[in-house]
Design an enzyme around this catalytic site. Structure first.
Site, PDB file in Angstrom:
ATOM      1  N   GLU A  44     -13.086  18.665  42.169  1.00 44.62           N
ATOM      2  CA  GLU A  44     -13.790  19.766  42.345  1.00 44.62           C
ATOM      3  C   GLU A  44     -14.755  20.184  41.412  1.00 44.62           C
ATOM      4  OE1 GLU A  44     -11.907  22.938  44.231  1.00 44.62           O
ATOM      5  OE2 GLU A  44     -11.413  21.767  46.062  1.00 44.62           O
ATOM      6  N   ALA A  60     -17.639  23.285  39.655  1.00 45.93           N
ATOM      7  CA  ALA A  60     -17.802  24.686  39.625  1.00 45.93           C
ATOM      8  C   ALA A  60     -19.336  24.570  40.385  1.00 45.93           C
ATOM      9  CB  ALA A  60     -18.260  25.281  38.248  1.00 45.93           C
ATOM     10  N   CYS A  98     -13.617  13.307  55.784  1.00 50.40           N
ATOM     11  CA  CYS A  98     -14.909  13.991  56.230  1.00 50.40           C
ATOM     12  C   CYS A  98     -15.871  12.892  56.496  1.00 50.40           C
ATOM     13  CB  CYS A  98     -15.428  14.971  54.944  1.00 50.40           C
ATOM     14  SG  CYS A  98     -16.294  13.824  53.691  1.00 50.40           S
ATOM     15  N   GLU A 113     -11.032  10.223  49.027  1.00 47.51           N
ATOM     16  CA  GLU A 113     -11.385   8.908  49.477  1.00 47.51           C
ATOM     17  C   GLU A 113     -12.447   8.076  48.843  1.00 47.51           C
ATOM     18  OE1 GLU A 113     -11.005  11.830  50.973  1.00 47.51           O
ATOM     19  OE2 GLU A 113     -10.652  11.527  53.075  1.00 47.51           O
ATOM     20  N   CYS A 173     -14.751  13.677  46.993  1.00 52.82           N
ATOM     21  CA  CYS A 173     -13.523  13.481  47.746  1.00 52.82           C
ATOM     22  C   CYS A 173     -12.633  12.555  47.328  1.00 52.82           C
ATOM     23  CB  CYS A 173     -13.853  13.172  49.254  1.00 52.82           C
ATOM     24  SG  CYS A 173     -14.554  14.521  50.259  1.00 52.82           S
ATOM     25  N   ASN A 226      -9.132  14.272  44.998  1.00 52.70           N
ATOM     26  CA  ASN A 226     -10.345  15.149  45.037  1.00 52.70           C
ATOM     27  C   ASN A 226     -10.473  15.638  43.884  1.00 52.70           C
ATOM     28  OD1 ASN A 226      -8.150  16.804  45.945  1.00 52.70           O
ATOM     29  ND2 ASN A 226      -9.365  18.193  46.635  1.00 52.70           N
TER      30      ASN A 226
HETATM   31  N1  THU Z   1     -11.684  16.652  50.575  1.00 54.68           N
HETATM   32  C1  THU Z   1     -11.477  15.413  50.407  1.00 54.68           C
HETATM   33  O1  THU Z   1     -10.866  15.222  49.226  1.00 54.68           O
HETATM   34  N2  THU Z   1     -11.586  14.638  51.404  1.00 54.68           N
HETATM   35  C2  THU Z   1     -11.986  14.806  52.583  1.00 54.68           C
HETATM   36  O2  THU Z   1     -12.236  13.746  53.418  1.00 54.68           O
HETATM   37  C3  THU Z   1     -12.091  16.272  53.026  1.00 54.68           C
HETATM   38  C4  THU Z   1     -12.234  17.156  51.892  1.00 54.68           C
HETATM   39  C5  THU Z   1     -11.740  17.539  49.660  1.00 54.68           C
HETATM   40  C6  THU Z   1     -12.802  18.353  49.041  1.00 54.68           C
HETATM   41  C7  THU Z   1     -12.501  19.523  48.392  1.00 54.68           C
HETATM   42  O3  THU Z   1     -11.897  19.523  47.197  1.00 54.68           O
HETATM   43  C8  THU Z   1     -11.452  20.046  49.427  1.00 54.68           C
HETATM   44  O4  THU Z   1     -10.906  18.766  50.021  1.00 54.68           O
HETATM   45  C9  THU Z   1     -11.425  20.897  50.325  1.00 54.68           C
HETATM   46  O5  THU Z   1     -12.732  20.727  51.309  1.00 54.68           O
END
Ligand code: THU
Length: 138
Positions: free
Chosen positions: A44, A46, A95, A55, A53, A42
């Site tokens: 992120e 700001a 997700c 995946e 994500c 993942n």
């Molecule tokens: N996240 C993923 O990388 N994959 C998912 O399927 C669910 C959520 C990450 C996004 C964010 O950086 C952190 O998890 C919290 O939501």
């Protein structure tokens, strides 16, 4: 590649997560039908909705490298301090948006491997996204 090995690759990827806001690290290891493995974490931002994500990072890397046919994905996630020390507990399910991206390239038999290298479960995309919308719906 067996499930445990693919989960280990996902854990390695999770350690590279850029998650300064949630401190939640996710890694994914995506195996092609030819046996190549692409990983993602993942990333992120700001501006929170700009986060990608793990995946989808893995799918983006694979498709950008020319891969289109996939066998399985292993996903590992957890709190930063746990992931960095190699401790994985429980499952980190993908997700909804990531399930939708999987459905673009994979059929209902695509395998989604969740858990830790020594305690995991295998699901099919058909189980995780029943009756989903895809190119076959258009
Ligand atoms: N996240 C993923 O990388 N994959 C998912 O399927 C669910 C959520 C990450 C996004 C964010 O950086 C952190 O998890 C919290 O939501």
């Amino acid at each position: 590649m067996n499930e445990s090995e693919l989960l280990r690759r996902a854990l390695d990827a999770a350690k590279r997560a850029y998650s300064p806001y949630s401190h939640f690290c996710v890694g994914a290891a995506l195996e092609t039908r030819e046996g190549a493995v692409y990983t993602g974490c993942n990333i992120e931002n700001a501006s929170y909705p700009a986060t990608i994500c793990a995946e989808r990072t893995a799918f983006s890397a694979a498709v950008a490298a020319g891969a289109r046919e996939f066998e399985a994905i292993a996903i590992v996630g957890g709190r930063e301090e746990d992931i960095l020390s190699g401790a994985v507990s429980g499952e980190c399910p993908p997700c909804g948006i990531c399930r939708q991206v999987m459905a673009e390239f994979c059929d209902e038999n695509f395998r989604v491997i969740l858990g830790s290298p020594d305690d995991f479960s295998v699901y099919t995309l058909g189980q995780l996204l029943p009756h989903g919308f895809s190119k076959n719906s258009m």
